[in-house]
Scaffold this motif. Structure first.
Motif, short mmCIF file in Angstrom:
data_model
loop_
_atom_site.label_atom_id
_atom_site.label_comp_id
_atom_site.label_asym_id
_atom_site.label_seq_id
_atom_site.Cartn_x
_atom_site.Cartn_y
_atom_site.Cartn_z
N SER A 1 -34.68 -5.03 -3.60
CA SER A 1 -33.26 -5.33 -3.46
C SER A 1 -32.37 -4.11 -3.67
O SER A 1 -31.31 -3.99 -3.04
CB SER A 1 -32.85 -6.44 -4.43
N ASN B 1 -25.69 -6.00 0.51
CA ASN B 1 -24.96 -5.54 -0.68
C ASN B 1 -25.91 -5.40 -1.87
O ASN B 1 -27.11 -5.61 -1.75
CB ASN B 1 -23.84 -6.52 -1.03
N ASN B 2 -25.33 -5.01 -3.00
CA ASN B 2 -26.07 -4.91 -4.26
C ASN B 2 -27.22 -3.90 -4.15
O ASN B 2 -28.31 -4.11 -4.69
CB ASN B 2 -26.60 -6.29 -4.67
N ALA C 1 -20.51 -2.09 -8.42
CA ALA C 1 -20.60 -3.43 -8.99
C ALA C 1 -20.81 -3.34 -10.50
O ALA C 1 -21.07 -2.27 -11.04
CB ALA C 1 -21.74 -4.20 -8.34
N ASN D 1 -23.28 -4.24 -12.27
CA ASN D 1 -24.64 -3.90 -12.68
C ASN D 1 -25.00 -2.45 -12.30
O ASN D 1 -26.18 -2.11 -12.23
CB ASN D 1 -25.64 -4.86 -12.05
N ARG E 1 -24.88 -1.14 -9.53
CA ARG E 1 -25.27 -1.02 -8.13
C ARG E 1 -23.98 -0.94 -7.31
O ARG E 1 -22.88 -0.98 -7.87
CB ARG E 1 -26.11 -2.22 -7.70
N ASN F 1 -21.71 -2.12 -3.65
CA ASN F 1 -21.50 -3.02 -2.52
C ASN F 1 -20.78 -2.25 -1.43
O ASN F 1 -19.87 -1.47 -1.69
CB ASN F 1 -20.66 -4.23 -2.94
N GLN G 1 -27.76 -10.93 0.15
CA GLN G 1 -26.66 -10.32 -0.59
C GLN G 1 -25.37 -10.31 0.24
O GLN G 1 -24.77 -9.27 0.50
CB GLN G 1 -27.03 -8.89 -1.03
#
Length: 488
Positions: free
Chosen positions: A104, A143-144, A164, A166, A168, A170, A202
């Protein structure tokens, strides 16, 4: 050797073969490139099977968040396992270069994850899947993705993304340059690897108009490409995904005698013609708690519960999607616990059931794309009809703790017909009162094919005789072996 298992397998195989052999399963002249024709096996490359040691970089099978070593070559080695269960398509998840085992946290859309293998090995896997009549699908996370993504590290790309929570990122999918870059990445991938499907993931905060633009570009690249998602969306995907489906079917099938009133909810809009998109049918997925956990919480035997649930799933309208490990009753509540490595040393009870079930489904266009009518649905007893101009099936799901009886009127079946049960080998004739009486033991699913009334089923009798011959030959072989050992 397990004598009981050998005998039961021989009996089941012979009887099923005789039933199918004497019953013509219709193949309607329809467009076979419909996603309802598929049944999808959903895997994570890293968690399936480790074949090649050459790509085992810093793996740690004891760390649930680390790479465990599964690779393209490992899946290639286990194609027969997937084929034997009757799946027509495998979803590989995200295969792009990533910092996480599930693919991911994408680092580069133009490269495959080196832990999974090489570009050449991925091409070889897809080629061998096609040789075995199995289609392939990959995830494309929009995303992500990783904060170290190649695009984010390029100059003048600060307006391409947002960070984001976390850590990560987007993508700013309102930016025309970002839109084109994503479309090019996806279309280049399918052109290079010849996959049969893309699952866009995502999608949070991604504009539907852009998703449709991307779907259109993907299908222009390959008009027969399936494009789906594992998230709710109003975009023009080939299937409808409803996250409540998993909860609905877990609540119905986790135990016997459960309220089954909502069994139609996931696919009812499709059956009623309110949408032209079939429904994704699931009892769990890679992001949910495993179905085994729901059954175990009820102190039920998970393999039996799984077989009842799969029997319904594979015969209802929609596209069955089955998570890897379901065939071995894999457990877990949350990722990464639910993403345990596949264990190929377990009993084959569920696998054998899937093989028989999907053997029938894959041969019958009607069971896959035919019309549907619910005849009975009360506290776990479900009876429904799958029919077309070519054939008719009655499916009886006894998800209760007692043997159940159900009377079918001749107005549903017709006069002078027979119902041939494929798994319990029951042949139901019209009774004196004009009814057809179905009887099914607890926690079983039976598929009855409606046929014209016939005389004595000679092939069935031959198959039954063959079972006894095999059994006697087996006993003789055991006795001879024992005598030889005694003499030695």
């Amino acid at each position: 050797m397990n004598v009981a298992k050998w005998i039961s397998t021989a009996v089941a195989s012979a009887l099923l073969a005789s039933t199918i052999g004497t019953t013509t399963i219709a193949h309607a002249e329809e467009n076979t490139h419909q996603i309802e024709n598929e049944s999808i096996y959903d895997v994570l490359v890293d968690r399936f099977f480790n074949k090649s040691v050459e790509n085992d970089y810093n793996i740690n099978a004891k760390d649930p968040k680390a790479f465990h070593g599964g690779d393209f070559a490992g899946i290639d080695t286990k194609i027969e396992h997937i084929k034997s269960m009757g799946f027509t398509m495998i979803s590989l998840g995200s295969v792009f270069s990533s910092t996480t085992y599930d693919g991911s946290a994408v680092v580069d859309y133009s490269k495959v994850e080196r832990h999974f293998g090489t570009s050449k090995e991925l091409k070889s896997l897809i080629k061998n899947l096609h040789k075995n009549d199995i289609k392939s699908m990959v995830d494309f996370p929009i995303n992500n993705v990783s904060k170290d993504h190649a695009w984010a590290l390029e100059e003048n790309h600060n307006d391409w993304y947002t960070v984001a929570n976390n850590h990560r990122i987007n993508w700013n999918t309102n930016n025309p340059d970002v839109q084109q870059a994503l479309i090019d990445a996806a279309t280049n991938f399918i052109a290079k690897y010849k996959v049969d499907g893309i699952r866009l993931t995502q999608l949070e905060n991604v504009d539907t108009a852009f998703i449709n633009k991307m779907i259109k570009a993907l299908k222009q690249q390959d008009k027969e490409l399936y494009v789906i998602s594992n998230e709710p969306s109003d975009a023009d995907f080939d299937i409808d995904y409803n996250p409540q489906t998993i909860g609905t079917y877990q609540s119905i099938f986790k135990n016997v005698d459960e309220d089954s009133s909502k069994v139609e909810e996931p696919y009812k809009p499709f059956v009623n013609g309110e949408t032209n998109k079939p429904t994704a049918l699931m009892i769990d997925d890679l992001n949910s708690a495993r179905f085994t956990h729901a059954a175990a919480e009820e102190n039920m035997f998970p393999p039996t519960r799984i077989k009842v649930a799969l029997g319904a799933l594979m015969t209802m309208p929609g596209v069955p999607i089955v998570t890897y490990g379901t065939e071995i009753a894999q457990n877990g509540v949350k990722p990464t616990e639910t993403h345990a490595a596949m264990d190929f040393r377990t009993k084959e009870d569920i696998m054998d059931y899937l093989e028989d079930l999907q053997s029938v489904r894959n041969k019958s266009q009607t069971l896959r794309t035919g019309k549907f009518k619910l005849l009975e649905n009360k506290n776990g007893l479900m009876v429904y009809e799958r029919y077309s101009n070519d054939e008719k099936w009655i499916v009886m799901v006894n998800n209760t703790d007692k043997t159940k009886r159900y009377q079918l009127d001749s107005s549903v079946i017709g006069q002078n017909k027979e119902l041939r049960g494929l798994f319990e080998s029951d042949i139901v004739h019209q009774s004196d009162n004009g009814k057809y009486n179905l009887v099914l033991e607890r926690e079983l699913v039976e598929l009855y094919q409606v046929t014209d009334k016939k005389g004595i089923n000679i092939p069935y009798m031959i198959a039954l005789g063959l079972v006894y011959v095999l059994f006697i030959a087996f006993i003789v072989a055991i006795l001879r072996r024992g005598r030889n050992r005694k003499n030695a």
